[in-house]
Design a protein around this motif. Structure first.
Motif, PDB file in Angstrom:
ATOM      1  N   PHE A 153      37.794  61.857 -31.963  1.00 30.22           N
ATOM      2  CA  PHE A 153      37.848  62.541 -33.142  1.00 30.22           C
ATOM      3  C   PHE A 153      37.072  61.314 -33.954  1.00 30.22           C
ATOM      4  O   PHE A 153      36.742  61.505 -34.696  1.00 30.22           O
ATOM      5  N   ALA A 154      36.604  60.234 -33.660  1.00 31.23           N
ATOM      6  CA  ALA A 154      35.950  59.009 -34.000  1.00 31.23           C
ATOM      7  C   ALA A 154      34.080  59.996 -33.924  1.00 31.23           C
ATOM      8  O   ALA A 154      33.509  59.561 -35.065  1.00 31.23           O
ATOM      9  N   GLU A 155      33.671  60.112 -32.882  1.00 28.05           N
ATOM     10  CA  GLU A 155      32.281  61.109 -32.568  1.00 28.05           C
ATOM     11  C   GLU A 155      32.423  62.300 -33.487  1.00 28.05           C
ATOM     12  O   GLU A 155      31.167  62.817 -34.344  1.00 28.05           O
ATOM     13  N   ILE A 156      33.565  62.812 -33.977  1.00 24.28           N
ATOM     14  CA  ILE A 156      33.601  63.676 -34.939  1.00 24.28           C
ATOM     15  C   ILE A 156      33.614  63.283 -36.053  1.00 24.28           C
ATOM     16  O   ILE A 156      32.753  64.441 -36.540  1.00 24.28           O
ATOM     17  N   ALA A 157      34.055  63.031 -36.125  1.00 26.59           N
ATOM     18  CA  ALA A 157      34.201  62.242 -37.682  1.00 26.59           C
ATOM     19  C   ALA A 157      32.471  61.671 -38.118  1.00 26.59           C
ATOM     20  O   ALA A 157      32.054  62.278 -39.150  1.00 26.59           O
ATOM     21  N   GLU A 158      32.019  61.049 -37.008  1.00 27.26           N
ATOM     22  CA  GLU A 158      30.666  60.817 -37.448  1.00 27.26           C
ATOM     23  C   GLU A 158      29.431  62.274 -37.939  1.00 27.26           C
ATOM     24  O   GLU A 158      29.041  62.101 -37.860  1.00 27.26           O
TER      25      GLU A 158
END
Length: 308
Positions: A153-158
């Motif tokens: 989810f951190a990558e998707i947030a980026e």
């Protein structure tokens, strides 16, 4: 970003071969997001256009070209999904995602590059793609990136410009929609048997058997794209569907052939006339009955089945 495309994804080499090797991953992502191979190819082409529009110095400064390409392709798909809703509302008849053959069944010449051939799994089944259509673009992106391609989810947030918590909630909302709209699918072998029985009953114009194979609340949705004759509204009810397809069989030319084929990774049927595919039928099966049939007759959506 985490490696999501197998060995070699994070290579430091930014040369042509390293960049082009990402194409298959991008096509697979874009097709799942857009439900259209033609639109997916356009989105990936635009992604590469933006990559090569940068100077060599700008490209060399990007630590992970694969992550950059994925981010740009996803954002392009998000923009397309926003405009696609309006286009599909104006579409003549019902809009159905573009059906794809099994990996070994692509017609020769249907796509110039084998990297454009989508990997078949549950996330490209017609039922799954139809369920995605009920979601917002943001929910769709969060679900596909996290649950299918295993991005954090951190990558998707980026990628999306949202917070990790917001992306997690979007994926959770999407899963709830999936659970509501899709019952547990039957095993593949059982699906193949029911589709085969359906084919035989259709060829025999056996209404009684067809009704027995269809759930009483089954739905048939046909997509002609306004170009060929198709039911403009879904047909509901097993008996109505059985009578409708028997009527089709009665009016079909003698050179029509029904073939068992893999459609989006699931057992399906195609209709051929003089060796040319003119319709593709996808099925959803639950509780030993066919619950949904999707019939695609729009020639623009049959390119992988007919080009050659």
């Amino acid at each position: 970003m985490t490696n999501h495309a197998g060995p070699g994804h994070d290579r430091s080499d930014t040369g042509l071969s390293a960049i082009i090797s990402e194409r298959s991953q991008l096509i697979n992502l874009a097709y799942r997001l857009l439900g259209s191979l033609a639109e997916a190819e356009d989105a990936v082409q635009e992604t590469y256009t933006r990559w090569y529009a940068m100077s060599p110095q700008q490209r060399d400064a990007i630590a992970s070209p694969g992550a950059w390409l994925t981010t740009v392709a996803t954002r392009i798909c998000l923009d397309l999904l926003g405009s696609a809703r309006a286009r599909r509302e104006a579409y003549v008849g019902e809009w159905i995602p573009e059906p794809l053959p099994g990996r070994t069944e692509w017609t020769s010449g249907a796509t110039a590059d084998p990297a454009d051939r989508v990997t078949m799994d549950e996330s490209v089944s017609m039922a799954f793609l139809i369920a995605l259509e009920s979601m917002t673009p943001a929910q769709r992106v969060a679900l596909i990136l996290h649950d299918v391609f295993r991005y954090s989810f951190a990558e998707i947030a980026e990628i999306t410009g949202r917070t990790p918590a917001a992306c997690r909630e979007l994926a959770s909302q999407a899963r709830r929609r999936l659970r509501t709209s899709r019952p547990q699918a039957a095993p593949a072998a059982h699906q193949a048997g029911l589709v085969r029985d359906f084919k035989q009953a259709w060829e025999a114009k056996d209404i009684r058997t067809l009704i027995g194979l269809l759930d009483p609340g089954a739905t048939l949705t046909a997509d002609g794209g306004g170009l060929v004759r198709a039911a403009l509204r879904p047909i509901e009810g097993g008996e109505r569907i059985a009578r409708y397809i028997v009527d089709i069989a009665g009016r079909a030319p003698d050179n029509r052939t029904i073939l068992e084929r893999t459609v989006n990774g699931q057992p399906g049927l195609t209709i051929q006339q003089e060796g040319v595919t003119v319709a593709v039928y996808a099925f959803d099966i639950a509780h030993d009955r066919i619950t949904h049939i999707w019939a695609v007759r729009n020639p623009d959506k049959l390119r992988p089945w007919t080009a050659g």
